[in-house]
Design a protein around this motif. Sequence first.
Motif, PDB file in Angstrom:
ATOM      1  N   SER A  29      58.185 -64.082  86.471  1.00  0.00           N
ATOM      2  CA  SER A  29      57.346 -65.231  86.832  1.00  0.00           C
ATOM      3  C   SER A  29      57.695 -66.447  85.972  1.00  0.00           C
ATOM      4  O   SER A  29      57.803 -67.571  86.478  1.00  0.00           O
ATOM      5  N   ASP A  30      57.892 -66.227  84.677  1.00  0.00           N
ATOM      6  CA  ASP A  30      58.291 -67.322  83.792  1.00  0.00           C
ATOM      7  C   ASP A  30      59.637 -67.907  84.237  1.00  0.00           C
ATOM      8  O   ASP A  30      59.823 -69.137  84.264  1.00  0.00           O
ATOM      9  N   ALA A  31      60.567 -67.025  84.608  1.00  0.00           N
ATOM     10  CA  ALA A  31      61.916 -67.473  84.964  1.00  0.00           C
ATOM     11  C   ALA A  31      61.926 -68.266  86.263  1.00  0.00           C
ATOM     12  O   ALA A  31      62.593 -69.310  86.365  1.00  0.00           O
ATOM     13  N   ILE A  32      61.181 -67.813  87.261  1.00  0.00           N
ATOM     14  CA  ILE A  32      61.206 -68.514  88.545  1.00  0.00           C
ATOM     15  C   ILE A  32      60.501 -69.863  88.445  1.00  0.00           C
ATOM     16  O   ILE A  32      60.926 -70.853  89.053  1.00  0.00           O
ATOM     17  N   GLU A  33      59.440 -69.943  87.650  1.00  0.00           N
ATOM     18  CA  GLU A  33      58.757 -71.227  87.464  1.00  0.00           C
ATOM     19  C   GLU A  33      59.634 -72.211  86.690  1.00  0.00           C
ATOM     20  O   GLU A  33      59.679 -73.407  87.017  1.00  0.00           O
ATOM     21  N   ALA A  34      60.341 -71.706  85.698  1.00  0.00           N
ATOM     22  CA  ALA A  34      61.237 -72.581  84.927  1.00  0.00           C
ATOM     23  C   ALA A  34      62.384 -73.084  85.792  1.00  0.00           C
ATOM     24  O   ALA A  34      62.783 -74.256  85.697  1.00  0.00           O
ATOM     25  N   ARG A  62      52.227 -63.099  88.679  1.00  0.00           N
ATOM     26  CA  ARG A  62      51.381 -64.134  89.271  1.00  0.00           C
ATOM     27  C   ARG A  62      52.063 -64.697  90.527  1.00  0.00           C
ATOM     28  O   ARG A  62      53.225 -64.382  90.813  1.00  0.00           O
ATOM     29  N   THR A  63      51.327 -65.529  91.241  1.00  0.00           N
ATOM     30  CA  THR A  63      51.789 -66.083  92.501  1.00  0.00           C
ATOM     31  C   THR A  63      53.049 -66.932  92.317  1.00  0.00           C
ATOM     32  O   THR A  63      53.184 -67.667  91.334  1.00  0.00           O
ATOM     33  N   ILE A  64      53.968 -66.823  93.285  1.00  0.00           N
ATOM     34  CA  ILE A  64      55.130 -67.712  93.329  1.00  0.00           C
ATOM     35  C   ILE A  64      54.738 -68.939  94.137  1.00  0.00           C
ATOM     36  O   ILE A  64      54.497 -68.865  95.346  1.00  0.00           O
ATOM     37  N   GLU A  65      54.647 -70.084  93.477  1.00  0.00           N
ATOM     38  CA  GLU A  65      54.266 -71.344  94.117  1.00  0.00           C
ATOM     39  C   GLU A  65      55.544 -72.139  94.413  1.00  0.00           C
ATOM     40  O   GLU A  65      56.193 -72.648  93.507  1.00  0.00           O
ATOM     41  N   ILE A  66      55.881 -72.225  95.702  1.00  0.00           N
ATOM     42  CA  ILE A  66      57.074 -72.961  96.102  1.00  0.00           C
ATOM     43  C   ILE A  66      56.697 -74.420  96.327  1.00  0.00           C
ATOM     44  O   ILE A  66      55.885 -74.727  97.205  1.00  0.00           O
ATOM     45  N   GLY A  90      44.999 -58.389  93.789  1.00  0.00           N
ATOM     46  CA  GLY A  90      44.192 -59.599  93.739  1.00  0.00           C
ATOM     47  C   GLY A  90      44.952 -60.877  93.506  1.00  0.00           C
ATOM     48  O   GLY A  90      44.353 -61.922  93.234  1.00  0.00           O
ATOM     49  N   VAL A  91      46.284 -60.850  93.619  1.00  0.00           N
ATOM     50  CA  VAL A  91      47.123 -62.028  93.392  1.00  0.00           C
ATOM     51  C   VAL A  91      47.848 -62.365  94.687  1.00  0.00           C
ATOM     52  O   VAL A  91      48.476 -61.489  95.306  1.00  0.00           O
ATOM     53  N   ASN A  92      47.760 -63.621  95.140  1.00  0.00           N
ATOM     54  CA  ASN A  92      48.548 -64.046  96.286  1.00  0.00           C
ATOM     55  C   ASN A  92      50.036 -63.874  95.990  1.00  0.00           C
ATOM     56  O   ASN A  92      50.474 -64.031  94.840  1.00  0.00           O
ATOM     57  N   GLY A  93      50.809 -63.600  97.026  1.00  0.00           N
ATOM     58  CA  GLY A  93      52.239 -63.408  96.848  1.00  0.00           C
ATOM     59  C   GLY A  93      53.000 -64.722  96.735  1.00  0.00           C
ATOM     60  O   GLY A  93      53.148 -65.280  95.653  1.00  0.00           O
ATOM     61  N   ILE A  94      53.498 -65.226  97.862  1.00  0.00           N
ATOM     62  CA  ILE A  94      54.273 -66.464  97.888  1.00  0.00           C
ATOM     63  C   ILE A  94      53.473 -67.532  98.620  1.00  0.00           C
ATOM     64  O   ILE A  94      52.964 -67.297  99.717  1.00  0.00           O
ATOM     65  N   VAL A  95      53.367 -68.718  98.024  1.00  0.00           N
ATOM     66  CA  VAL A  95      52.664 -69.847  98.631  1.00  0.00           C
ATOM     67  C   VAL A  95      53.664 -70.970  98.866  1.00  0.00           C
ATOM     68  O   VAL A  95      54.335 -71.415  97.937  1.00  0.00           O
ATOM     69  N   LEU A  96      53.781 -71.406 100.121  1.00  0.00           N
ATOM     70  CA  LEU A  96      54.602 -72.570 100.461  1.00  0.00           C
ATOM     71  C   LEU A  96      53.667 -73.770 100.576  1.00  0.00           C
ATOM     72  O   LEU A  96      52.882 -73.871 101.515  1.00  0.00           O
ATOM     73  N   LYS A 123      44.701 -53.255  95.904  1.00  0.00           N
ATOM     74  CA  LYS A 123      43.854 -54.198  96.636  1.00  0.00           C
ATOM     75  C   LYS A 123      42.567 -54.468  95.861  1.00  0.00           C
ATOM     76  O   LYS A 123      41.829 -53.532  95.554  1.00  0.00           O
ATOM     77  N   THR A 124      42.333 -55.727  95.550  1.00  0.00           N
ATOM     78  CA  THR A 124      41.078 -56.150  94.939  1.00  0.00           C
ATOM     79  C   THR A 124      40.905 -57.632  95.213  1.00  0.00           C
ATOM     80  O   THR A 124      41.885 -58.354  95.398  1.00  0.00           O
ATOM     81  N   ASN A 125      39.658 -58.089  95.250  1.00  0.00           N
ATOM     82  CA  ASN A 125      39.358 -59.464  95.609  1.00  0.00           C
ATOM     83  C   ASN A 125      39.994 -59.788  96.967  1.00  0.00           C
ATOM     84  O   ASN A 125      40.168 -58.919  97.808  1.00  0.00           O
ATOM     85  N   GLU A 126      40.337 -61.056  97.213  1.00  0.00           N
ATOM     86  CA  GLU A 126      41.016 -61.421  98.454  1.00  0.00           C
ATOM     87  C   GLU A 126      42.311 -62.127  98.120  1.00  0.00           C
ATOM     88  O   GLU A 126      42.316 -63.222  97.561  1.00  0.00           O
ATOM     89  N   ALA A 127      43.405 -61.505  98.442  1.00  0.00           N
ATOM     90  CA  ALA A 127      44.722 -62.065  98.166  1.00  0.00           C
ATOM     91  C   ALA A 127      45.611 -61.844  99.378  1.00  0.00           C
ATOM     92  O   ALA A 127      45.530 -60.807 100.044  1.00  0.00           O
ATOM     93  N   HIS A 128      46.461 -62.824  99.682  1.00  0.00           N
ATOM     94  CA  HIS A 128      47.315 -62.780 100.862  1.00  0.00           C
ATOM     95  C   HIS A 128      48.785 -62.653 100.453  1.00  0.00           C
ATOM     96  O   HIS A 128      49.187 -63.085  99.375  1.00  0.00           O
ATOM     97  N   GLY A 129      49.574 -62.102 101.357  1.00  0.00           N
ATOM     98  CA  GLY A 129      50.982 -61.899 101.055  1.00  0.00           C
ATOM     99  C   GLY A 129      51.785 -63.186 101.033  1.00  0.00           C
ATOM    100  O   GLY A 129      52.422 -63.528 100.036  1.00  0.00           O
TER     101      GLY A 129
END
Length: 324
Positions: A29-34, A62-66, A90-96, A123-129
């Motif tokens: 996660s650190d690497a992809i955000e950087a 954590r979520t990948i925010e594109i 409970g963590v969203n996957g990829i967000v465009l 599965k916990t809370n509400e999280a989408h792929g």
Amino acid sequence: MPPSSRLVLPFVNAVDLGIRPENTGKQNSDAIEAALADIPLTDGKPVGQRWMFGHGTFLFDRTIEITRSMALFGAVGGLYGSTLFMFPPGVNGIVLNSNTSAGENKNSAWSALSNLIITASGKTNEAHGVLLRGYGPVIEQCYVYNFSGDGFHVRASTQDKPSTIANHWTLRNCRADYNGRHGLFVQGGDSNVGLCSMLDSFNNGGWGIRDESFLGNTYLACQTSTNALGGYYAKGANSNNVFINCYSESDEKASQIDHPSMVISGTFPGGIVGNCVRLGPGFGSPLLFKTPSGFMQAGGGSGGSASTIYSEYWVPGDPDPIRF
């Protein structure tokens, strides 16, 4: 070679960005955000890159925010590829993201995901792929499963705070299984004129496909099975959804599709509840045509009669009416 120099190449190997199967979720996660942050603006615009991911399981914590116009490609092989992205419960996957949801000069418009398997470890809370709220994304040959929310989640409106827009979205030859809500969920005033073709949506806790968009989308040759609420749901006073040659297995409840949506051919053993236009026999419910004076039903039996012809003068006095 510094990271910024590597990113000018047409194709970038994720390993060269520090994203590796042997890493921890935090390291990846650190690497992809950087790496995303290291891509400079081009003429003031958030131009992105094509990234290639090899075979293996990539953990993320954590979520990948594109926030750029990116193309993420996985390795070919197996069911929808051999590159797996694993997220915590409970963590969203990829967000465009659109420019407004991600901030100034950050826009994922026209991004693409291909040959990726995207899953959650619980599965916990509400999280989408995969969340689509940027303009014109293309998702193809991706498999999303085991999220607590929706597999694919398209939700956008310029009236939201922050404002988002996801019109002209595309899903092609994808699959959504074992998600807590719907396989595909579409909602909002700016999630329209999308195309979903050859989606397999199985064993989800809600609907295989649920569309609550404002103006409607097109669904071609999709298949649903064993979804808890049913195969297809489409309602909305202005939502002109079109379902073409789609299929629902006999283990599902009736689909719910209302006018002005339309169903053209296809197989729905459980039937269709609602007053949508239906063209083609074998729906397990009456065949309806929409005319200026209201709805007409072809025949009196289940599925209608293929030999029955109805005519209607769509323009009063027209000597050559449209005939069915």
